[in-house]
Write a protein that holds these residues in place. Structure first.
Motif, PDB file in Angstrom:
ATOM      1  N   ALA A 159       2.567  14.876  -8.937  1.00 30.25           N
ATOM      2  CA  ALA A 159       2.477  14.532 -10.365  1.00 30.25           C
ATOM      3  C   ALA A 159       2.360  15.800 -11.210  1.00 30.25           C
ATOM      4  O   ALA A 159       1.737  16.787 -10.804  1.00 30.25           O
ATOM      5  CB  ALA A 159       1.259  13.642 -10.596  1.00 30.25           C
ATOM      6  N   LYS A 160       2.961  15.760 -12.396  1.00 32.46           N
ATOM      7  CA  LYS A 160       2.850  16.870 -13.337  1.00 32.46           C
ATOM      8  C   LYS A 160       2.598  16.317 -14.744  1.00 32.46           C
ATOM      9  O   LYS A 160       2.704  15.101 -14.971  1.00 32.46           O
ATOM     10  CB  LYS A 160       4.102  17.740 -13.300  1.00 32.46           C
ATOM     11  N   LEU A 161       2.237  17.202 -15.644  1.00 34.17           N
ATOM     12  CA  LEU A 161       1.981  16.774 -17.023  1.00 34.17           C
ATOM     13  C   LEU A 161       3.180  16.032 -17.583  1.00 34.17           C
ATOM     14  O   LEU A 161       4.333  16.370 -17.294  1.00 34.17           O
ATOM     15  CB  LEU A 161       1.656  17.984 -17.915  1.00 34.17           C
ATOM     16  N   GLU A 162       2.900  15.027 -18.364  1.00 32.18           N
ATOM     17  CA  GLU A 162       3.893  14.128 -18.980  1.00 32.18           C
ATOM     18  C   GLU A 162       4.292  12.986 -18.051  1.00 32.18           C
ATOM     19  O   GLU A 162       4.918  12.019 -18.486  1.00 32.18           O
ATOM     20  CB  GLU A 162       5.162  14.851 -19.474  1.00 32.18           C
ATOM     21  N   GLY A 191      -1.868  14.275 -19.754  1.00 31.82           N
ATOM     22  CA  GLY A 191      -1.703  15.107 -20.946  1.00 31.82           C
ATOM     23  C   GLY A 191      -1.811  14.337 -22.232  1.00 31.82           C
ATOM     24  O   GLY A 191      -1.710  14.907 -23.327  1.00 31.82           O
ATOM     25  N   SER A 192      -2.044  13.029 -22.118  1.00 35.63           N
ATOM     26  CA  SER A 192      -2.124  12.189 -23.323  1.00 35.63           C
ATOM     27  C   SER A 192      -3.475  12.301 -24.011  1.00 35.63           C
ATOM     28  O   SER A 192      -3.626  11.931 -25.175  1.00 35.63           O
ATOM     29  CB  SER A 192      -1.857  10.722 -22.976  1.00 35.63           C
ATOM     30  N   GLY A 193      -4.507  12.781 -23.267  1.00 41.98           N
ATOM     31  CA  GLY A 193      -5.843  12.852 -23.839  1.00 41.98           C
ATOM     32  C   GLY A 193      -6.527  11.507 -23.924  1.00 41.98           C
ATOM     33  O   GLY A 193      -7.500  11.331 -24.654  1.00 41.98           O
ATOM     34  N   GLN A 194      -6.021  10.549 -23.161  1.00 40.22           N
ATOM     35  CA  GLN A 194      -6.567   9.196 -23.191  1.00 40.22           C
ATOM     36  C   GLN A 194      -7.943   9.126 -22.518  1.00 40.22           C
ATOM     37  O   GLN A 194      -8.811   8.367 -22.945  1.00 40.22           O
ATOM     38  CB  GLN A 194      -5.588   8.244 -22.496  1.00 40.22           C
ATOM     39  N   GLU A 200      -7.534  14.235 -16.716  1.00 44.30           N
ATOM     40  CA  GLU A 200      -6.092  14.125 -16.469  1.00 44.30           C
ATOM     41  C   GLU A 200      -5.543  15.360 -15.767  1.00 44.30           C
ATOM     42  O   GLU A 200      -4.691  15.267 -14.870  1.00 44.30           O
ATOM     43  CB  GLU A 200      -5.363  13.867 -17.787  1.00 44.30           C
ATOM     44  N   GLU A 201      -6.053  16.543 -16.172  1.00 41.13           N
ATOM     45  CA  GLU A 201      -5.552  17.790 -15.589  1.00 41.13           C
ATOM     46  C   GLU A 201      -5.790  17.853 -14.081  1.00 41.13           C
ATOM     47  O   GLU A 201      -5.003  18.461 -13.343  1.00 41.13           O
ATOM     48  CB  GLU A 201      -6.227  18.984 -16.270  1.00 41.13           C
ATOM     49  N   GLN A 202      -6.864  17.223 -13.607  1.00 43.25           N
ATOM     50  CA  GLN A 202      -7.197  17.277 -12.176  1.00 43.25           C
ATOM     51  C   GLN A 202      -6.315  16.369 -11.322  1.00 43.25           C
ATOM     52  O   GLN A 202      -6.382  16.420 -10.087  1.00 43.25           O
ATOM     53  CB  GLN A 202      -8.676  16.938 -11.971  1.00 43.25           C
TER      54      GLN A 202
END
Length: 424
Positions: A159-162, A191-194, A200-202
């Motif tokens: 998995a990657k950002l987005e 990366g949505s900041g939800q 999310e970054e982890q």
């Protein structure tokens, strides 16, 4: 009947009256509204005649309700007769009252201020233009492209950002699961900041089927009191990874997102719309600049009540918007930590500007004899009908014609100011 007795500064004081005949009719109406609640010995509830009730409780028993019945219409009629432009709730007292002679009221009300216009013709404003660039057109196409993207499962990479990951998760503080910290088959866009910062970054770099321990600290301003500032561990299971797949920019794309058969036709139409949008944007900025200059040139002693009314109206409108979303303004205040007084303070500067602008534009329209014709209204209704796909007759059922007239008068007045401005 009404007579203006006195006018000083922001107030007008006046008398108005209701005839004996009107008041008697209101007393009879008040009797009928209340008789069912009144108990008189020897009569069944709701059956006692009016004259018996008045003898038992006093001849003035229905006066208060009768006054409340006649007052609204009598007050509205009085201010219309005297051409009084009230801007706040009046202070009204009863000066004299009797069945035979009716009621004489005294009223004190805040009115619109009288003032002299400053310079409103020949104000200097700068010419504003916006070029529609190829970059802007491409950017708009990309937005439409992203809105029409589809999600596809990813099996061959991490998995990657987005990306959107489907996860099961459970949160623990001090080794104990906490309420509200568990979810299953939850779609989370990385990366949505939800989720809380750091969560999310982890998950970036995780593969389908991985179990990941996510270590985070709840923010100090977190809404749950028992979790504020606390470290937590989330046990996360990655069920699936999905990536956004953008459509090709070709004729098929154009057919899917528009009424055009080719991509070039679609792009040309989009370019035309953006040019119109930029033209309107430039026009609005020039209008705003002209209005601001005119308002700067005019001094008005505006009653505080007008500002309070404007602030309260905006707060009421905001409360209604929140209600549509299923929450009250009190709940909103609780969630955000912003008090109603703080909300009013935030609204206040814009409300003050709005009040002054309205007064100035209204005065210019009056001085210059700017009017809204039936033809103007009809054109607006036709435009609304075209936009909504309804007939003009159907539109008339749902719109406020007076509101349309007010908006059109403002529009024509602003056009007059810009037309007479000195554009540099």
């Amino acid at each position: 009947m009404s007579t203006v007795e006195k006018a000083e500064k922001k107030f007008v004081e006046f008398e108005f009256s209701v005839s004996g005949e009107e008041f008697k009719a209101a007393i009879e109406k008040a009797y009928r509204q209340n008789v069912g609640k009144i108990t008189i010995p020897g009569f069944r509830r709701g059956k006692a005649p009016r004259n018996i009730i008045e003898k038992y409780y006093g001849s003035e028993i229905f006066f208060e309700d009768a006054v409340n019945i006649v007052l609204p219409d009598a007050y509205d009629k009085a201010i219309d007769e005297q051409n009084i432009e009230a801007v706040a709730q009046p202070e009204i007292d009863v000066k004299d009252i009797s069945k035979e002679n009716g009621v004489v009221f005294t009223a004190k009300v805040v009115v619109k201020p009288d003032f002299e216009l400053g310079q409103y013709k020949g104000v200097e404003i700068s010419k504003v233009t916006y070029r529609t660039t190829e970059k802007e057109i491409k950017g708009e196409i990309e937005k439409i492209r992203e809105r029409n993207a589809r999600m596809v499962n990813v099996e061959d990479r991490a998995a990657k950002l987005e990306d959107t990951v489907n996860i099961d998760f459970e949160g623990f503080t001090d080794g104990v699961a906490f309420d509200g910290g568990k979810g299953e088959s939850f779609d989370l866009k990385l990366g949505s900041g939800q989720f809380i910062p750091g969560f999310e970054e982890q998950l970036v770099g995780a593969n389908v089927g991985d179990d990941v321990e996510v270590n985070v600290t709840f923010p100090e301003e977190y809404h749950a009191e028992d979790l504020k500032g606390k470290p937590a561990v989330f046990k996360v299971k990655v069920n699936a990874i999905k990536a956004q797949e953008l459509p090709e920019l070709d004729d098929e794309f154009a057919k899917d997102v528009s009424e055009f058969d080719t991509f070039e036709e679609f792009k040309a139409d989009l370019s035309k719309k953006l040019k119109e949008k930029n033209k309107e944007k430039a026009k609005k900025e020039m209008e705003d600049a002209a209005i601001e200059k005119v308002c700067e040139n005019t001094e008005i002693a505006i009653p505080e009540e007008m500002f309070e009314t404007a602030v309260n109206n905006q707060l009421r409108d905001f409360a209604m918007q929140l209600q549509y979303q299923g929450i009250t303004i009190e709940q909103y205040a609780q969630y955000t930590g912003v008090t109603l007084d703080a909300m009013k303070d935030q609204i206040r500067p814009g409300a003050e500007k709005q009040v002054k602008t309205s007064l100035v534009l209204e005065k210019i329209a009056k001085v210059e004899g700017i009017k809204v014709t039936d033809k103007d209204v009809e054109k607006e209704l036709e435009k609304m009908a075209e936009q909504s796909g309804m007939s003009v007759d159907d539109v008339k059922k749902y719109v406020d014609i007076e509101g349309i007239k007010d908006s059109k008068l403002i529009e024509k007045t602003v056009e007059f100011i810009v037309k007479n401005a000195e554009v540099k």
